[in-house]
Design a protein around this motif. Sequence first.
Motif, PDB file in Angstrom:
ATOM      1  N   ASP A 157      -6.982  -0.016  10.029  1.00  0.00           N
ATOM      2  CA  ASP A 157      -6.607  -0.625   8.683  1.00  0.00           C
ATOM      3  C   ASP A 157      -7.973  -1.581   8.448  1.00  0.00           C
ATOM      4  O   ASP A 157      -8.185  -2.695   8.978  1.00  0.00           O
ATOM      5  CB  ASP A 157      -5.152  -1.469   8.611  1.00  0.00           C
ATOM      6  N   THR A 213      -8.197  -3.272   5.598  1.00  0.00           N
ATOM      7  CA  THR A 213      -7.777  -4.411   4.996  1.00  0.00           C
ATOM      8  C   THR A 213      -7.589  -5.577   5.862  1.00  0.00           C
ATOM      9  O   THR A 213      -7.905  -6.648   5.486  1.00  0.00           O
ATOM     10  CB  THR A 213      -6.544  -4.153   4.115  1.00  0.00           C
ATOM     11  N   ASP A 266      -6.962   2.570   3.877  1.00  0.00           N
ATOM     12  CA  ASP A 266      -6.916   0.961   3.077  1.00  0.00           C
ATOM     13  C   ASP A 266      -5.481   0.550   3.139  1.00  0.00           C
ATOM     14  O   ASP A 266      -4.457   0.988   4.016  1.00  0.00           O
ATOM     15  CB  ASP A 266      -7.274   1.026   1.531  1.00  0.00           C
ATOM     16  N   ALA A 267      -5.283  -0.450   2.389  1.00  0.00           N
ATOM     17  CA  ALA A 267      -3.853  -1.121   2.451  1.00  0.00           C
ATOM     18  C   ALA A 267      -2.529  -0.148   2.220  1.00  0.00           C
ATOM     19  O   ALA A 267      -1.320  -0.302   2.779  1.00  0.00           O
ATOM     20  CB  ALA A 267      -3.569  -2.331   1.486  1.00  0.00           C
ATOM     21  N   GLN A 268      -2.990   0.836   1.461  1.00  0.00           N
ATOM     22  CA  GLN A 268      -1.824   1.883   1.228  1.00  0.00           C
ATOM     23  C   GLN A 268      -1.715   2.913   2.087  1.00  0.00           C
ATOM     24  O   GLN A 268      -0.999   3.938   1.825  1.00  0.00           O
ATOM     25  CB  GLN A 268      -1.966   2.363  -0.272  1.00  0.00           C
ATOM     26  N   GLY A 269      -2.676   2.829   3.164  1.00  0.00           N
ATOM     27  CA  GLY A 269      -2.877   3.949   4.367  1.00  0.00           C
ATOM     28  C   GLY A 269      -3.595   5.251   3.789  1.00  0.00           C
ATOM     29  O   GLY A 269      -3.528   6.052   4.325  1.00  0.00           O
ATOM     30  N   ALA A 270      -4.238   5.061   2.637  1.00  0.00           N
ATOM     31  CA  ALA A 270      -5.101   6.228   2.188  1.00  0.00           C
ATOM     32  C   ALA A 270      -6.435   6.240   2.831  1.00  0.00           C
ATOM     33  O   ALA A 270      -6.935   5.013   3.240  1.00  0.00           O
ATOM     34  CB  ALA A 270      -5.435   5.991   0.444  1.00  0.00           C
TER      35      ALA A 270
END
Length: 326
Positions: free
Chosen positions: A233, A235, A309-313
């Motif tokens: 991750d 982020t 990223d934070a959204q898991g993308a």
Amino acid sequence: MGEFELIVRYFKRPTRHAVLGIGDDCALLQPTPGCQMAISSDMLVEGRHFFADVDPFALGHKALAVNLSDLAACGARPLAFTLALALPKADAAWLEPFSRGLLSLADAHDCELVGGDTTKGPLNICITVFGEVPVVNGRSQALLRSGAKVGDDIYVSGTLGDARLALEGLRGQLALPQGLLARARQRLETPTPRIALGMALRGIATAAIDVSDGLLGDLGHVLEASNVGACIDTTIAIGLMACDADDLEAATTPAARLACILAGGDDYELAFTASPDVRDAVQNAAAASSTRVTRIGQIQTETGLRLVDAQGAPITNLYRSFDHFA
Ligand code: ADP
Ligand code: MG
């Protein structure tokens, strides 16, 4: 000052645990019954690993620190080390602070200098460390790269990226304010080997490595040895630098910081994996060794390393770790 005078003056001290230290053809160590020896060597070459004008006290510290870091990654307790030294000249003004930096870190870890070799030549420092790990019920307690399991959490100790930031500042690739450069430089020149954390993680971590060439590359060695993949991750990773946030944000872009953190190298932190079932035990090991640990990702079945990223993308991974011959 001759070769033997140099050795006696700067490196020979009374032995504490070794059966025989400096002065004979071999040193003698008495391994603790029920323990295995952990052995590792690291070489520091002028112009390659350090600048010619680096503070000799810091260089002595770092030469041993990078070796102790390998013992930490194995969960080993330090015992002793040898020092093979090539020097252009017998310069007391250099040898005195160098040996002080070296031996004060050695004392802090109760790790004795038991021998070595001294020759004339371009400055080159090669240390071999000896440590030990217990064998419990026939099983070695050593932490290896090969033990990561699908579903394990991935952690890093301390902070990452500051050493690389300092390197870029010193090379003039990044314009850094004085204070920021000074703090980052401490991380580059006097890294802290995570010995206490490594020992506390025995029986808890499933795999470990020390971060010397950059997190993604070093973690890649764990993934390969364990035949698994991972996602990290970014982020969380972006918060891993030690340097003060305001200064950093003024002087660098987020992309530059992430590059330092993920691919910088010279951090000498531990990256390790552990089952989510032992999160409390990991936090206890961190507290017991007064070392911060941060959970940054997870081991997955699909091989390779993915950044999200934070959204898991997914984020494209453009980062490369250090390789002397690449
Ligand atoms: P030999 O010729 O038998 O290899 P040396 O004459 O090179 O031994 O070294 C004498 C002693 O000093 C040995 O015990 C060796 O381990 C030790 N020694 C040599 N250089 C160093 C050094 N840089 N640091 C610590 N011990 C050293
Ligand atoms: Mg010799």
